[in-house]
Write an enzyme that holds these catalytic residues in place. Sequence first.
Site, PDB file in Angstrom:
ATOM      1  N   GLN A  31       0.826  -1.200   0.000  1.00  0.00           N
ATOM      2  CA  GLN A  31       0.000   0.000   0.000  1.00  0.00           C
ATOM      3  C   GLN A  31       0.869   1.263   0.000  1.00  0.00           C
ATOM      4  O   GLN A  31       2.081   1.191   0.191  1.00  0.00           O
ATOM      5  CB  GLN A  31      -0.909   0.000   1.242  1.00  0.00           C
ATOM      6  CG  GLN A  31      -0.181  -0.260   2.546  1.00  0.00           C
ATOM      7  CD  GLN A  31      -1.057  -0.902   3.614  1.00  0.00           C
ATOM      8  OE1 GLN A  31      -2.281  -0.865   3.553  1.00  0.00           O
ATOM      9  NE2 GLN A  31      -0.422  -1.507   4.629  1.00  0.00           N
ATOM     10  N   HIS A  62      -9.150   2.799  19.696  1.00  0.00           N
ATOM     11  CA  HIS A  62      -8.407   1.699  20.329  1.00  0.00           C
ATOM     12  C   HIS A  62      -9.027   1.264  21.656  1.00  0.00           C
ATOM     13  O   HIS A  62      -9.114   0.072  21.950  1.00  0.00           O
ATOM     14  CB  HIS A  62      -6.931   2.078  20.474  1.00  0.00           C
ATOM     15  CG  HIS A  62      -6.233   2.172  19.157  1.00  0.00           C
ATOM     16  ND1 HIS A  62      -5.683   3.339  18.672  1.00  0.00           N
ATOM     17  CD2 HIS A  62      -6.067   1.256  18.173  1.00  0.00           C
ATOM     18  CE1 HIS A  62      -5.183   3.127  17.457  1.00  0.00           C
ATOM     19  NE2 HIS A  62      -5.390   1.873  17.134  1.00  0.00           N
ATOM     20  N   GLU A 106       0.600  -8.717  11.684  1.00  0.00           N
ATOM     21  CA  GLU A 106       0.490  -7.549  10.786  1.00  0.00           C
ATOM     22  C   GLU A 106       1.137  -7.905   9.449  1.00  0.00           C
ATOM     23  O   GLU A 106       2.234  -8.444   9.400  1.00  0.00           O
ATOM     24  CB  GLU A 106       1.167  -6.339  11.441  1.00  0.00           C
ATOM     25  CG  GLU A 106       1.460  -5.157  10.529  1.00  0.00           C
ATOM     26  CD  GLU A 106       0.220  -4.494   9.937  1.00  0.00           C
ATOM     27  OE1 GLU A 106      -0.689  -4.134  10.690  1.00  0.00           O
ATOM     28  OE2 GLU A 106       0.176  -4.338   8.677  1.00  0.00           O
ATOM     29  N   ASP A 137       0.355 -12.537   6.635  1.00  0.00           N
ATOM     30  CA  ASP A 137      -1.084 -12.458   6.404  1.00  0.00           C
ATOM     31  C   ASP A 137      -1.832 -13.063   7.594  1.00  0.00           C
ATOM     32  O   ASP A 137      -1.666 -14.251   7.904  1.00  0.00           O
ATOM     33  CB  ASP A 137      -1.408 -13.223   5.115  1.00  0.00           C
ATOM     34  CG  ASP A 137      -2.865 -13.089   4.718  1.00  0.00           C
ATOM     35  OD1 ASP A 137      -3.687 -12.631   5.545  1.00  0.00           O
ATOM     36  OD2 ASP A 137      -3.197 -13.439   3.573  1.00  0.00           O
ATOM     37  N   ASP A 155      -8.263  -5.754  13.808  1.00  0.00           N
ATOM     38  CA  ASP A 155      -7.993  -4.314  13.775  1.00  0.00           C
ATOM     39  C   ASP A 155      -7.556  -3.968  12.358  1.00  0.00           C
ATOM     40  O   ASP A 155      -6.392  -3.686  12.107  1.00  0.00           O
ATOM     41  CB  ASP A 155      -6.887  -4.025  14.796  1.00  0.00           C
ATOM     42  CG  ASP A 155      -6.562  -2.553  14.893  1.00  0.00           C
ATOM     43  OD1 ASP A 155      -7.276  -1.728  14.290  1.00  0.00           O
ATOM     44  OD2 ASP A 155      -5.566  -2.237  15.576  1.00  0.00           O
ATOM     45  N   ASP A 158     -10.094  -0.641   5.905  1.00  0.00           N
ATOM     46  CA  ASP A 158     -11.323  -0.893   5.151  1.00  0.00           C
ATOM     47  C   ASP A 158     -11.203  -2.200   4.358  1.00  0.00           C
ATOM     48  O   ASP A 158     -10.108  -2.584   3.949  1.00  0.00           O
ATOM     49  CB  ASP A 158     -11.593   0.276   4.185  1.00  0.00           C
ATOM     50  CG  ASP A 158     -11.833   1.581   4.930  1.00  0.00           C
ATOM     51  OD1 ASP A 158     -12.160   1.520   6.132  1.00  0.00           O
ATOM     52  OD2 ASP A 158     -11.681   2.644   4.325  1.00  0.00           O
ATOM     53  N   PRO A 162      -5.669  -5.239   0.407  1.00  0.00           N
ATOM     54  CA  PRO A 162      -5.074  -6.318   1.190  1.00  0.00           C
ATOM     55  C   PRO A 162      -5.946  -6.806   2.340  1.00  0.00           C
ATOM     56  O   PRO A 162      -5.752  -7.908   2.829  1.00  0.00           O
ATOM     57  CB  PRO A 162      -3.764  -5.697   1.712  1.00  0.00           C
ATOM     58  CG  PRO A 162      -3.903  -4.227   1.551  1.00  0.00           C
ATOM     59  CD  PRO A 162      -4.834  -4.018   0.408  1.00  0.00           C
TER      60      PRO A 162
END
Lengths: 275, 275
Positions: A31, A62, A106, A137, A155, A158, A162
């Site tokens: 990204q 959060h 992450e 992933d 978390d 949109d 990915p």
Amino acid sequence: MEIWFSEKHTDNLALHYRIKETLFRKKTPYQELAILDTCEFGRTLVLDGVVQTTVRDEFIYHEMLVHPAMALHPSPQRILVVGGGDGGTIREIVKYPGLEKVTLAELDEEVIAASRHFLPELSCAFDHPKVEISIGDGVEYIKDKENTFDIIFIDSPDPIGPASGLFSAAFYADIRKALKPEGIMVAQTESPFLHAELIRQVHAVLRKESFSPRLYLAYIPTYQHGMWSFTMALKEPGSLKPEPGWTPPGTRYYNKDIHRGAFSLPSFVAEIVAP
Amino acid sequence: MEIWFSEKHTDNLALHYRIKETLFRKKTPYQELAILDTCEFGRTLVLDGVVQTTVRDEFIYHEMLVHPAMALHPSPQRILVVGGGDGGTIREIVKYPGLEKVTLAELDEEVIAASRHFLPELSCAFDHPKVEISIGDGVEYIKDKENTFDIIFIDSPDPIGPASGLFSAAFYADIRKALKPEGIMVAQTESPFLHAELIRQVHAVLRKESFSPRLYLAYIPTYQHGMWSFTMALKEPGSLKPEPGWTPPGTRYYNKDIHRGAFSLPSFVAEIVAP
């Protein structure tokens, strides 16, 4: 001279942020990553042109992702966060002394690196002894896990690009398997004004996977239309009320009143998730 | 070709609306009045460059201004609305069959005329037999009233320019006098993110006038930062819970769950109004 960053919320609505400075811009393998210093909300993480979090209002997102589930689980020891590379979710989780280990799965390690450098208010718990970071992933990470986690937090950005796998049926089946019997899953599920169909689908899939999903809301000024939704799913039926003696750790938005208030839905939102 | 209307929420943040058409623009004796047809929110009333209401999301503001107090008053018969020239507040009030008379005290009759013409969804109750329209300054209107109203709604624009008197101490003293013993006052009191000092002042003044003010919140996508506050003040101490058998008239946002949820305040907002 004024410099403004324009974030398109839809084709017909945009939020414009006056900025002091562009601190960082990089095309990662996944990204376009940027850190802007905005005049209104301070330092701001932007992925593919979409504001993810700002140092001024990130506490709301959060806290409201993390604490409602922590309040309901009898003993949250082993926790997984899928996404959350800015670190804000981890920071809230390590406030609980009973925690044994929290794993951050992450995809994009550049988000973690940028957050470590530019967003110390969020990334301050990455080096906590109970934190494990797994780059990759989240959908793959969870596939072979069974009866492992007390709570799983999704978390995610949109559900485009990915992150689209994070809203799929197969993923929620894997989550159910990866949760311990008293386990709880929480996902951010976008805006009820703009993404009613997505919320409806997520709840339908969760019901098919034998969860009883519940929607709750929080006010997040920098997110589209301000009203943001989270979906909580308990693996086994249980109360949505914290035990009477339970108290949250230091928070600025979440409290026991809000815990109940957040599950109170406007009629048009209740209709979206009606079974 | 794209045409956009820019609404500055602060010096450093602006919401941009793509518009289909400018339907109406006029300098009235009090303000610059415009009706825009926006692509995202439909027809939109704009005063001095500030969005007042849109046909898409106005139901939230008007329902949440009106119904919580209607739910709590034992018998709301005589009602005053200060401001509210678009008609949305009146429309919600006339849904109650027990109503005897509602008076709209609006300063700028051009707002009423434009709303009648361009916003029929909002202005549809102006000709209702129980509605009385009084053109003039609401602050003056209320000065000689005593023991007259069951509920007074302050449906005002931002506390700048012509509306600044609606947030003054003398005005709240007059409101107390104008209310019947079981009377209730409700005012829109802006955004807790941006106007904490205003909210604090209003609550301090109300306490000085022997009210026990209570803040409640609603999500309004077109208002600054999305979180909007209302202040309710009962003339005599009383419950904030509707009677068990009470049901609201047809609403899309307000319901009995939301009634309670709206009074649940995030910690940083509860601090603003702590006595």
